[in-house]
Design a protein around this motif. Structure first.
Motif, PDB file in Angstrom:
ATOM      1  N   PHE A  72      45.075  41.057  75.874  1.00  0.00           N
ATOM      2  CA  PHE A  72      44.270  40.333  74.905  1.00  0.00           C
ATOM      3  C   PHE A  72      43.022  39.854  75.628  1.00  0.00           C
ATOM      4  O   PHE A  72      43.000  38.801  76.252  1.00  0.00           O
ATOM      5  CB  PHE A  72      45.057  39.143  74.333  1.00  0.00           C
ATOM      6  CG  PHE A  72      44.388  38.477  73.165  1.00  0.00           C
ATOM      7  CD1 PHE A  72      44.246  39.129  71.949  1.00  0.00           C
ATOM      8  CD2 PHE A  72      43.878  37.195  73.281  1.00  0.00           C
ATOM      9  CE1 PHE A  72      43.622  38.519  70.872  1.00  0.00           C
ATOM     10  CE2 PHE A  72      43.252  36.572  72.213  1.00  0.00           C
ATOM     11  CZ  PHE A  72      43.134  37.235  71.010  1.00  0.00           C
ATOM     12  N   ALA A  73      41.998  40.654  75.576  1.00  0.00           N
ATOM     13  CA  ALA A  73      40.774  40.362  76.320  1.00  0.00           C
ATOM     14  C   ALA A  73      39.770  39.653  75.423  1.00  0.00           C
ATOM     15  O   ALA A  73      39.451  40.122  74.329  1.00  0.00           O
ATOM     16  CB  ALA A  73      40.182  41.653  76.862  1.00  0.00           C
ATOM     17  N   PRO A 122      56.941  28.988  77.258  1.00  0.00           N
ATOM     18  CA  PRO A 122      55.744  29.022  76.424  1.00  0.00           C
ATOM     19  C   PRO A 122      54.535  29.597  77.158  1.00  0.00           C
ATOM     20  O   PRO A 122      54.515  29.653  78.378  1.00  0.00           O
ATOM     21  CB  PRO A 122      55.508  27.537  76.113  1.00  0.00           C
ATOM     22  CG  PRO A 122      55.990  26.842  77.354  1.00  0.00           C
ATOM     23  CD  PRO A 122      57.176  27.650  77.828  1.00  0.00           C
ATOM     24  N   SER A 123      53.541  29.963  76.403  1.00  0.00           N
ATOM     25  CA  SER A 123      52.242  30.322  76.974  1.00  0.00           C
ATOM     26  C   SER A 123      51.555  29.023  77.378  1.00  0.00           C
ATOM     27  O   SER A 123      51.876  27.952  76.857  1.00  0.00           O
ATOM     28  CB  SER A 123      51.406  31.077  75.951  1.00  0.00           C
ATOM     29  OG  SER A 123      52.034  32.302  75.625  1.00  0.00           O
ATOM     30  N   ALA A 124      50.599  29.100  78.334  1.00  0.00           N
ATOM     31  CA  ALA A 124      50.010  27.866  78.855  1.00  0.00           C
ATOM     32  C   ALA A 124      48.560  28.049  79.251  1.00  0.00           C
ATOM     33  O   ALA A 124      48.108  29.157  79.544  1.00  0.00           O
ATOM     34  CB  ALA A 124      50.806  27.387  80.072  1.00  0.00           C
ATOM     35  N   GLU A 168      47.107  37.380  69.341  1.00  0.00           N
ATOM     36  CA  GLU A 168      46.075  36.518  68.777  1.00  0.00           C
ATOM     37  C   GLU A 168      46.654  35.181  68.325  1.00  0.00           C
ATOM     38  O   GLU A 168      46.093  34.120  68.602  1.00  0.00           O
ATOM     39  CB  GLU A 168      45.388  37.208  67.600  1.00  0.00           C
ATOM     40  CG  GLU A 168      44.244  36.408  67.042  1.00  0.00           C
ATOM     41  CD  GLU A 168      43.453  37.157  65.975  1.00  0.00           C
ATOM     42  OE1 GLU A 168      42.514  36.545  65.452  1.00  0.00           O
ATOM     43  OE2 GLU A 168      43.773  38.324  65.679  1.00  0.00           O
ATOM     44  N   ARG A 169      47.802  35.226  67.655  1.00  0.00           N
ATOM     45  CA  ARG A 169      48.443  33.974  67.211  1.00  0.00           C
ATOM     46  C   ARG A 169      48.913  33.151  68.414  1.00  0.00           C
ATOM     47  O   ARG A 169      48.784  31.929  68.425  1.00  0.00           O
ATOM     48  CB  ARG A 169      49.603  34.304  66.278  1.00  0.00           C
ATOM     49  CG  ARG A 169      50.276  33.078  65.708  1.00  0.00           C
ATOM     50  CD  ARG A 169      51.070  33.436  64.451  1.00  0.00           C
ATOM     51  NE  ARG A 169      51.876  32.336  63.988  1.00  0.00           N
ATOM     52  CZ  ARG A 169      51.423  31.245  63.395  1.00  0.00           C
ATOM     53  NH1 ARG A 169      50.125  31.101  63.201  1.00  0.00           N
ATOM     54  NH2 ARG A 169      52.232  30.286  62.994  1.00  0.00           N
ATOM     55  N   ASP A 172      45.879  31.402  69.825  1.00  0.00           N
ATOM     56  CA  ASP A 172      45.479  30.276  68.976  1.00  0.00           C
ATOM     57  C   ASP A 172      46.423  29.082  69.166  1.00  0.00           C
ATOM     58  O   ASP A 172      45.972  27.937  69.278  1.00  0.00           O
ATOM     59  CB  ASP A 172      45.462  30.685  67.499  1.00  0.00           C
ATOM     60  CG  ASP A 172      44.340  31.661  67.172  1.00  0.00           C
ATOM     61  OD1 ASP A 172      43.366  31.750  67.961  1.00  0.00           O
ATOM     62  OD2 ASP A 172      44.441  32.356  66.135  1.00  0.00           O
ATOM     63  N   GLN A 173      47.734  29.338  69.200  1.00  0.00           N
ATOM     64  CA  GLN A 173      48.710  28.262  69.374  1.00  0.00           C
ATOM     65  C   GLN A 173      48.573  27.606  70.748  1.00  0.00           C
ATOM     66  O   GLN A 173      48.742  26.390  70.881  1.00  0.00           O
ATOM     67  CB  GLN A 173      50.135  28.800  69.211  1.00  0.00           C
ATOM     68  CG  GLN A 173      50.477  29.208  67.795  1.00  0.00           C
ATOM     69  CD  GLN A 173      51.846  29.868  67.705  1.00  0.00           C
ATOM     70  OE1 GLN A 173      52.437  30.257  68.723  1.00  0.00           O
ATOM     71  NE2 GLN A 173      52.352  30.004  66.498  1.00  0.00           N
ATOM     72  N   THR A 174      48.245  28.396  71.748  1.00  0.00           N
ATOM     73  CA  THR A 174      48.098  27.863  73.101  1.00  0.00           C
ATOM     74  C   THR A 174      46.842  26.996  73.215  1.00  0.00           C
ATOM     75  O   THR A 174      46.866  25.946  73.861  1.00  0.00           O
ATOM     76  CB  THR A 174      48.091  29.011  74.128  1.00  0.00           C
ATOM     77  OG1 THR A 174      49.264  29.803  73.913  1.00  0.00           O
ATOM     78  CG2 THR A 174      48.102  28.490  75.550  1.00  0.00           C
ATOM     79  N   ILE A 175      45.760  27.413  72.579  1.00  0.00           N
ATOM     80  CA  ILE A 175      44.535  26.604  72.540  1.00  0.00           C
ATOM     81  C   ILE A 175      44.834  25.249  71.888  1.00  0.00           C
ATOM     82  O   ILE A 175      44.469  24.198  72.416  1.00  0.00           O
ATOM     83  CB  ILE A 175      43.406  27.331  71.775  1.00  0.00           C
ATOM     84  CG1 ILE A 175      42.920  28.571  72.546  1.00  0.00           C
ATOM     85  CG2 ILE A 175      42.257  26.383  71.430  1.00  0.00           C
ATOM     86  CD1 ILE A 175      41.987  28.288  73.691  1.00  0.00           C
TER      87      ILE A 175
END
Length: 193
Positions: A72-73, A122-124, A168-169, A172-175
């Motif tokens: 995801f660039a 989780p993503s971070a 992409e989701r 967005d959730q990580t932001i």
């Protein structure tokens, strides 16, 4: 045996006498701060918790090399813009101190479905946060490292793969998770202070 009982009784009585209520301290022994008079009509002043409101949010991407973990660039400028918007939105309520907030972005790590299968988690986003008073320039917070995570936690195994959102989701959730972590760090809840 009576002698032993008498000795125990006398010892207990002596101990009870030693536990007598202490006398109140004399005025000379009371520290000056405690002798100051308090006006009963005025309630004591309790400092309100400092609430930081963002004047500006600056995102420094000089140490950021790109999104890791998933295909995801996005250009650093786009990531900086998304972070700036999310953090400014979180810190937009009326605060007692208006501050300039600097986010020195280090890493954005999105948990891939393969990583979710093996490790979960989780993503971070990892960054260094600094907040300075917009009026005086005084440092209010930081620079301190901060790690904010996505609200979507993946359990290891097949469930982690099945619950992985699209890249992409996930981004967005990580932001949003990072922006919420900035808000909580700069404006901790009352019970955390």
């Amino acid at each position: 045996m009576t002698l032993l009982r008498s000795l125990v009784f006398l010892g207990a009585a002596g101990m009870l006498t030693a536990c007598d209520e202490p006398t109140a301290p004399t005025a000379a022994a009371t520290p000056p701060a405690l002798t100051a008079s308090v006006d009963a009509a005025e309630p004591p002043v309790i400092a309100a918790p400092r609430m930081i409101e963002a004047n500006t949010v600056i995102v420094d991407t000089s140490a950021f090399t790109g999104i890791e973990g998933r295909e995801f660039a996005l250009p650093p400028e786009r990531v900086a813009g998304d972070l700036r918007t999310a953090v400014a939105r979180q810190l937009s309520s009326t605060g007692t101190v208006v501050a300039n907030v600097t986010v020195r972005l280090k890493r954005v790590v999105l948990t891939s479905p393969g990583s979710a299968f093996a490790f979960g988690g989780p993503s971070a986003i990892e960054a260094e946060i600094t907040a300075t008073d917009a009026r005086t320039g005084a440092v209010l917070f930081g620079p301190e490292p901060l790690r904010g995570t996505s609200a979507t936690v993946r359990l290891p195994g097949v469930i982690g793969v099945a619950t992985s959102p699209s890249a992409e989701r996930d981004y967005d959730q990580t932001i949003l998770g990072f922006a919420a972590a900035v808000q909580t760090t700069l404006n901790p809840p009352d019970d955390a202070t």
